[in-house]
Design a protein around this motif. Structure first.
Motif, PDB file in Angstrom:
ATOM      1  N   VAL A  44      27.187  68.004 -11.281  1.00  0.00           N
ATOM      2  CA  VAL A  44      27.353  67.006 -10.221  1.00  0.00           C
ATOM      3  C   VAL A  44      28.228  65.837 -10.668  1.00  0.00           C
ATOM      4  O   VAL A  44      28.889  65.203  -9.849  1.00  0.00           O
ATOM      5  CB  VAL A  44      26.000  66.498  -9.673  1.00  0.00           C
ATOM      6  N   SER A  45      28.263  65.543 -11.960  1.00  0.00           N
ATOM      7  CA  SER A  45      29.106  64.436 -12.419  1.00  0.00           C
ATOM      8  C   SER A  45      30.577  64.843 -12.505  1.00  0.00           C
ATOM      9  O   SER A  45      31.440  63.976 -12.651  1.00  0.00           O
ATOM     10  CB  SER A  45      28.624  63.916 -13.771  1.00  0.00           C
ATOM     11  N   ALA A  47      31.959  66.903 -10.036  1.00  0.00           N
ATOM     12  CA  ALA A  47      32.197  67.524  -8.736  1.00  0.00           C
ATOM     13  C   ALA A  47      33.642  67.328  -8.292  1.00  0.00           C
ATOM     14  O   ALA A  47      34.289  66.341  -8.650  1.00  0.00           O
ATOM     15  CB  ALA A  47      31.251  66.923  -7.699  1.00  0.00           C
ATOM     16  N   ALA A  60      30.216  71.694  -6.563  1.00  0.00           N
ATOM     17  CA  ALA A  60      29.247  71.029  -7.441  1.00  0.00           C
ATOM     18  C   ALA A  60      27.941  71.807  -7.338  1.00  0.00           C
ATOM     19  O   ALA A  60      27.235  71.699  -6.334  1.00  0.00           O
ATOM     20  CB  ALA A  60      29.029  69.578  -7.033  1.00  0.00           C
ATOM     21  N   TYR A  63      24.774  71.868  -5.159  1.00  0.00           N
ATOM     22  CA  TYR A  63      24.947  71.214  -3.860  1.00  0.00           C
ATOM     23  C   TYR A  63      26.279  71.516  -3.205  1.00  0.00           C
ATOM     24  O   TYR A  63      26.611  70.929  -2.180  1.00  0.00           O
ATOM     25  CB  TYR A  63      24.774  69.692  -4.028  1.00  0.00           C
ATOM     26  N   ALA A 104      23.241  61.881  -7.324  1.00  0.00           N
ATOM     27  CA  ALA A 104      23.811  63.045  -6.653  1.00  0.00           C
ATOM     28  C   ALA A 104      22.708  63.895  -6.060  1.00  0.00           C
ATOM     29  O   ALA A 104      21.581  63.896  -6.548  1.00  0.00           O
ATOM     30  CB  ALA A 104      24.640  63.865  -7.639  1.00  0.00           C
ATOM     31  N   PHE A 118      27.285  62.004  -3.850  1.00  0.00           N
ATOM     32  CA  PHE A 118      27.895  62.204  -5.165  1.00  0.00           C
ATOM     33  C   PHE A 118      28.453  60.856  -5.616  1.00  0.00           C
ATOM     34  O   PHE A 118      29.654  60.624  -5.556  1.00  0.00           O
ATOM     35  CB  PHE A 118      29.005  63.256  -5.115  1.00  0.00           C
ATOM     36  N   THR A 120      29.118  58.366  -8.605  1.00  0.00           N
ATOM     37  CA  THR A 120      29.218  58.411 -10.068  1.00  0.00           C
ATOM     38  C   THR A 120      29.594  57.076 -10.678  1.00  0.00           C
ATOM     39  O   THR A 120      29.643  56.961 -11.900  1.00  0.00           O
ATOM     40  CB  THR A 120      30.257  59.464 -10.494  1.00  0.00           C
ATOM     41  N   ALA A 138      30.590  59.977  -1.300  1.00  0.00           N
ATOM     42  CA  ALA A 138      31.041  60.276  -2.660  1.00  0.00           C
ATOM     43  C   ALA A 138      31.983  59.191  -3.171  1.00  0.00           C
ATOM     44  O   ALA A 138      32.717  58.591  -2.391  1.00  0.00           O
ATOM     45  CB  ALA A 138      31.749  61.626  -2.701  1.00  0.00           C
TER      46      ALA A 138
END
Length: 164
Positions: A44-45, A47, A60, A63, A104, A118, A120, A138
């Motif tokens: 997820v980091s 994505a 990702a 998800y 996330a 998402f 980050t 995101a």
């Protein structure tokens, strides 16, 4: 003076192999959990979000998905700061990751509803409502460029007919 006498315990007939098996199982389960969390966090980091072929593709695990651009409310899409925008503030995690600035997965949004998130880094994020009952949010390197690409690709699609 009397010399010390030592008496040994009678050896048990109890076998301890099952205890070793339980310990090995617990250690294996802990290691598997650590690897799962590490893989989830890394996925997820890192994505990516691709705009093209009439869809937004989220890569990702677990998800990831493809959302047709017709299902995005591009007129209501905007750049927000989730820390200050009341509609974009995260309420609580439903299914996902919450490690410092990394947030996330599926979250409850304080403005109402749920969001596929998402985030980050602190600061600006894209906020895109969908017609599937959730919001996509995101942090991307160029949020305004991302929205521009969504709108440009969405404008090339035939108009959506609403069922009345």
């Amino acid at each position: 003076m009397i010399e010390e006498q030592v008496f040994a315990v009678v050896p048990t007939t109890l076998r301890m192999w099952w205890l070793n098996l339980i310990f090995a199982g617990i250690i294996g389960l802990l290691l598997a959990t650590l690897f799962f969390v590490r893989h989830l966090t890394a996925s997820v980091s890192q994505a990516t979000f691709a705009v093209g072929s009439g869809a937004l593709t989220i890569r990702a695990w677990p998800y990831g998905r493809t959302i047709p651009l017709a299902d995005l409310d591009l007129a209501a899409a905007r750049v927000v700061d989730p820390a200050t925008d009341p509609e974009a503030r995260l309420s609580w995690k439903r299914n996902g990751v919450n490690l410092g600035v990394l947030r996330a997965g599926w979250w409850k949004i304080k403005g109402g509803g749920k969001g596929l998130v998402f985030l980050t880094a602190p600061g600006e994020a894209v906020y895109v409502p969908t017609r599937q009952g959730y919001v996509f949010m995101a942090t991307v390197a160029d949020p305004r460029g991302f929205l521009e690409a969504l709108r440009r690709e969405g404008a090339a699609l035939p108009p959506v007919r609403e069922n009345i």
